[in-house]
Design an enzyme around this catalytic site. Structure first.
Site, PDB file in Angstrom:
ATOM      1  N   GLN A 160       0.817  -1.213   0.000  1.00  0.00           N
ATOM      2  CA  GLN A 160       0.000   0.000   0.000  1.00  0.00           C
ATOM      3  C   GLN A 160       0.859   1.277   0.000  1.00  0.00           C
ATOM      4  OE1 GLN A 160      -3.608  -0.788   0.519  1.00  0.00           O
ATOM      5  NE2 GLN A 160      -3.891   1.207  -0.428  1.00  0.00           N
ATOM      6  N   LYS A 191       1.755   1.833  -3.637  1.00  0.00           N
ATOM      7  CA  LYS A 191       0.538   2.098  -4.404  1.00  0.00           C
ATOM      8  C   LYS A 191       0.054   3.520  -4.139  1.00  0.00           C
ATOM      9  CE  LYS A 191      -2.688  -0.959  -3.981  1.00  0.00           C
ATOM     10  NZ  LYS A 191      -3.875  -1.776  -3.709  1.00  0.00           N
ATOM     11  N   LYS A 249      -2.801  -0.922   6.580  1.00  0.00           N
ATOM     12  CA  LYS A 249      -3.789  -1.963   6.258  1.00  0.00           C
ATOM     13  C   LYS A 249      -4.240  -2.591   7.566  1.00  0.00           C
ATOM     14  CE  LYS A 249      -5.770  -4.131   2.775  1.00  0.00           C
ATOM     15  NZ  LYS A 249      -6.199  -3.592   1.469  1.00  0.00           N
ATOM     16  N   ASP A 266     -12.183  -3.608   2.008  1.00  0.00           N
ATOM     17  CA  ASP A 266     -11.340  -4.574   1.293  1.00  0.00           C
ATOM     18  C   ASP A 266     -12.172  -5.851   1.259  1.00  0.00           C
ATOM     19  OD1 ASP A 266      -8.547  -5.092   0.151  1.00  0.00           O
ATOM     20  OD2 ASP A 266      -8.701  -6.760   1.544  1.00  0.00           O
TER      21      ASP A 266
HETATM   22  P1  NDP Z   1     -14.778  -8.787  -2.206  1.00  0.00           P
HETATM   23  O1  NDP Z   1     -14.855  -9.395  -0.854  1.00  0.00           O
HETATM   24  O2  NDP Z   1     -15.829  -7.852  -2.636  1.00  0.00           O
HETATM   25  O3  NDP Z   1     -14.662  -9.947  -3.301  1.00  0.00           O
HETATM   26  C1  NDP Z   1     -13.625 -10.871  -3.301  1.00  0.00           C
HETATM   27  C2  NDP Z   1     -13.958 -11.914  -4.336  1.00  0.00           C
HETATM   28  O4  NDP Z   1     -12.887 -12.829  -4.442  1.00  0.00           O
HETATM   29  C3  NDP Z   1     -15.180 -12.736  -3.963  1.00  0.00           C
HETATM   30  O5  NDP Z   1     -15.830 -13.159  -5.123  1.00  0.00           O
HETATM   31  C4  NDP Z   1     -14.561 -13.916  -3.218  1.00  0.00           C
HETATM   32  O6  NDP Z   1     -15.356 -15.082  -3.220  1.00  0.00           O
HETATM   33  C5  NDP Z   1     -13.288 -14.123  -3.995  1.00  0.00           C
HETATM   34  N1  NDP Z   1     -12.272 -14.688  -3.099  1.00  0.00           N
HETATM   35  C6  NDP Z   1     -11.794 -14.154  -1.960  1.00  0.00           C
HETATM   36  N2  NDP Z   1     -10.887 -14.966  -1.387  1.00  0.00           N
HETATM   37  C7  NDP Z   1     -10.798 -16.010  -2.206  1.00  0.00           C
HETATM   38  C8  NDP Z   1     -10.044 -17.204  -2.182  1.00  0.00           C
HETATM   39  N3  NDP Z   1      -9.178 -17.441  -1.178  1.00  0.00           N
HETATM   40  N4  NDP Z   1     -10.197 -18.055  -3.215  1.00  0.00           N
HETATM   41  C9  NDP Z   1     -11.044 -17.806  -4.232  1.00  0.00           C
HETATM   42  N5  NDP Z   1     -11.825 -16.704  -4.301  1.00  0.00           N
HETATM   43  C10 NDP Z   1     -11.680 -15.838  -3.305  1.00  0.00           C
HETATM   44  O7  NDP Z   1     -13.323  -8.100  -2.280  1.00  0.00           O
HETATM   45  P2  NDP Z   1     -12.819  -6.996  -3.294  1.00  0.00           P
HETATM   46  O8  NDP Z   1     -13.402  -7.221  -4.635  1.00  0.00           O
HETATM   47  O9  NDP Z   1     -12.949  -5.688  -2.636  1.00  0.00           O
HETATM   48  O10 NDP Z   1     -11.252  -7.325  -3.318  1.00  0.00           O
HETATM   49  C11 NDP Z   1     -10.669  -8.248  -4.230  1.00  0.00           C
HETATM   50  C12 NDP Z   1      -9.181  -8.010  -4.282  1.00  0.00           C
HETATM   51  O11 NDP Z   1      -8.928  -6.670  -4.723  1.00  0.00           O
HETATM   52  C13 NDP Z   1      -8.417  -8.165  -2.977  1.00  0.00           C
HETATM   53  O12 NDP Z   1      -7.116  -8.633  -3.251  1.00  0.00           O
HETATM   54  C14 NDP Z   1      -8.347  -6.732  -2.478  1.00  0.00           C
HETATM   55  O13 NDP Z   1      -7.263  -6.553  -1.575  1.00  0.00           O
HETATM   56  C15 NDP Z   1      -8.108  -6.003  -3.775  1.00  0.00           C
HETATM   57  N6  NDP Z   1      -8.424  -4.594  -3.767  1.00  0.00           N
HETATM   58  C16 NDP Z   1      -9.690  -4.150  -3.472  1.00  0.00           C
HETATM   59  C17 NDP Z   1      -9.960  -2.807  -3.523  1.00  0.00           C
HETATM   60  C18 NDP Z   1     -11.332  -2.281  -3.309  1.00  0.00           C
HETATM   61  O14 NDP Z   1     -11.527  -1.067  -3.499  1.00  0.00           O
HETATM   62  N7  NDP Z   1     -12.317  -3.080  -2.982  1.00  0.00           N
HETATM   63  C19 NDP Z   1      -8.903  -1.810  -3.810  1.00  0.00           C
HETATM   64  C20 NDP Z   1      -7.640  -2.393  -4.202  1.00  0.00           C
HETATM   65  C21 NDP Z   1      -7.437  -3.729  -4.145  1.00  0.00           C
HETATM   66  P3  NDP Z   1     -16.213 -15.471  -1.917  1.00  0.00           P
HETATM   67  O15 NDP Z   1     -17.276 -14.434  -1.806  1.00  0.00           O
HETATM   68  O16 NDP Z   1     -16.718 -16.832  -2.208  1.00  0.00           O
HETATM   69  O17 NDP Z   1     -15.244 -15.436  -0.766  1.00  0.00           O
END
Ligand code: NDP
Length: 446
Positions: A111, A114, A126, A166
């Protein structure tokens, strides 16, 4: 031994059993080698690397809460305030059973660079907990969030540390946390971002990470004589980042054909139906089996047997979680003609897979640049809160677009300047690092 190797060994020795943190440090330090070696004497004397790999503060705390059966549950809470050289700590709160100190440190470390790349005045931090919001009632989620903030509120504030969402922390969780912070402090201030629109949130924050990912991807393609239009795109994840990446991919003329969650993945040859995906994930909080049931042309695959990366595509956008795309996946993507990868998630590609992409001429943009749209828009939310004003969706979206384009040029220029043209991993790390290093040097030994 070189300074870079020495510091990496120190990190491994001082932070045992934190493989994700080691991996993040290794990736960053390796790509900074050329910069560090050019300034080795000075950086060594100032212990600049030792300071940058050591968090300014790490908070570990107990989070007790009562479930719907009256049983007391206990989770671990974390906040790592990694680096405040260029602004207040800024970074999300992850709620997922896999969360531990090493994961929070890897995310906090990433972070720093970034946030620096966004060009905005925000430091790196974080946090999160091993609490799993999945399957919990709203009341249980509220009880957890209130207990979490009852400890954390002492250490955060609009000018000190501004957490955000997150994995597992969406609008509902931020709302409960904000309410408890306000109750405890009596302050109505921009202490959290990702807030609801009725109480200080920013338009376009929900869309920002996914949209930003596509804006940057488009710029990267444009600068390499390519285009998103008509391209098949494989996306992983089905959460906040993935949903809005898919939406923007359609808007830019691409065709996103996959998405996934932790239990399975979808291949929809007609392209992912965003409205349906949103209904299942944002409204019902359901599973992707429901998507397949509603779209007869779509195929559902259980997780584990195969991954979205086995589908033929031109562009891959990993948007789920760390280390979800390994060397085998990279080989399959390259064999299928994939020519560009941009990381929506944090560190979703293993180092071996990244190297394979680079060795095979795939345009590869790391998460710390490609997903910076989320934190950048969080910083825009902070600005609006300070001004006590709300900007229009178009205003925020157009600022976001400008920021993503700038980020790409910033890292592209840095890569060229330091003799590694086209290596966007090195470019992002170098550009992010130089600003933080300069600020740390100017501020003395703190
Ligand atoms: P969400 O919780 O909204 O979604 C995460 C998605 O990934 C879900 O579909 C989840 O499935 C899946 N997932 C999570 N863990 C696993 C796993 N171990 N194996 C397979 N699928 C998995 O999170 P975000 O979309 O916010 O975040 C996704 C990524 O983006 C993370 O790495 C986060 O750190 C990064 N990020 C997010 C930001 C944001 O603004 N939201 C900003 C910058 C980075 P399920 O629901 O079944 O767990």
């Amino acid at each position: 031994m070189s300074y870079v190797d020495e510091v990496y060994e120190l990190v491994v020795a001082k932070n045992p059993a934190q493989p994700e943190f080691h991996q993040a440090v290794k990736e960053v330090l390796e790509s900074l080698r050329v910069v560090i070696e050019a300034n080795e004497e000075k950086y060594r004397k100032d212990a600049l690397l030792e300071r940058i790999v050591t968090p300014e503060r790490q908070l570990l705390f107990r989070v007790p809460w009562v479930d719907d059966k009256g049983q007391v549950q206990v989770n671990n809470g974390f906040r790592v305030q990694f680096n405040s050289a260029i602004g207040p700590y800024k970074g999300g709160l992850r709620l997922h059973p896999s969360v531990n100190l090493g994961i929070i440190k890897f995310l906090g470390f990433e972070q720093i660079f970034k946030n620096s790349l966004t060009g905005l005045p925000i430091g790196g931090g974080k946090g999160g907990s091993d609490f799993d919001p999945k399957g919990k009632s709203d009341r249980e989620v509220m009880a957890f969030c209130q207990s979490f903030i009852t400890e954390l509120y002492k250490y955060i504030g609009a000018d000190t540390d501004v957490p955000a969402g997150d994995i597992g922390t969406g609008a509902r969780e931020i709302g409960y946390m904000y309410g408890q912070y306000k109750r405890l402090t009596g302050l109505y201030e921009g202490v959290l971002t990702g807030k609801g629109l009725s109480y200080g949130g920013s338009l376009a924050r929900t869309e920002a990470t996914g949209y930003g990912l596509l804006y940057l991807t488009e710029e990267m393609l444009k600068c390499n004589g390519k285009d998103i239009k008509g391209k098949t795109i494989a996306v992983s994840g089905a959460g906040n980042v993935a949903i809005y990446a898919i939406q923007k991919a359609w808007q830019l003329g691409g065709k996103p054909v996959t998405c996934s969650d932790s239990t399975g993945w979808i291949y929809d040859p007609d392209g992912i139906d965003v409205a349906l995906l949103k209904e299942i994930k944002e409204v019902k909080r359901g599973r992707l089996t429901e998507y397949a049931a509603a779209r007869p042309g779509a195929q559902y695959h259980e997780a584990g047997s195969s991954k979205v990366w086995s589908v033929k595509c031109d562009i891959a956008l990993p948007c789920a979680t760390q280390n979800e795309l390994d060397l085998e996946d990279a080989k399959a993507l390259v064999a299928n003609g994939c020519f560009a990868v941009a990381e929506g998630a944090n560190m979703p590609t293993t180092m071996e897979a990244t190297e394979y992409f680079q060795a095979n001429g795939v345009l590869f943009c790391p998460g710390k640049a490609a997903n910076a749209g989320g934190v950048a828009t969080s910083a825009l939310e902070m600005s609006q809160n300070s001004e006590r004003l709300s900007w229009t969706f178009e205003e925020v979206d157009s600022k976001l677009q400008g920021i993503m384009v700038n980020i790409f040029h910033n890292l592209d220029d840095a890569a060229k300047r330091f003799g590694c043209e086209g290596n966007y991993v090195a470019g992002a790390n170098i550009a992010g690092f130089l600003k933080v290093a300069e600020a740390m040097t100017a501020q003395g030994v703190v």
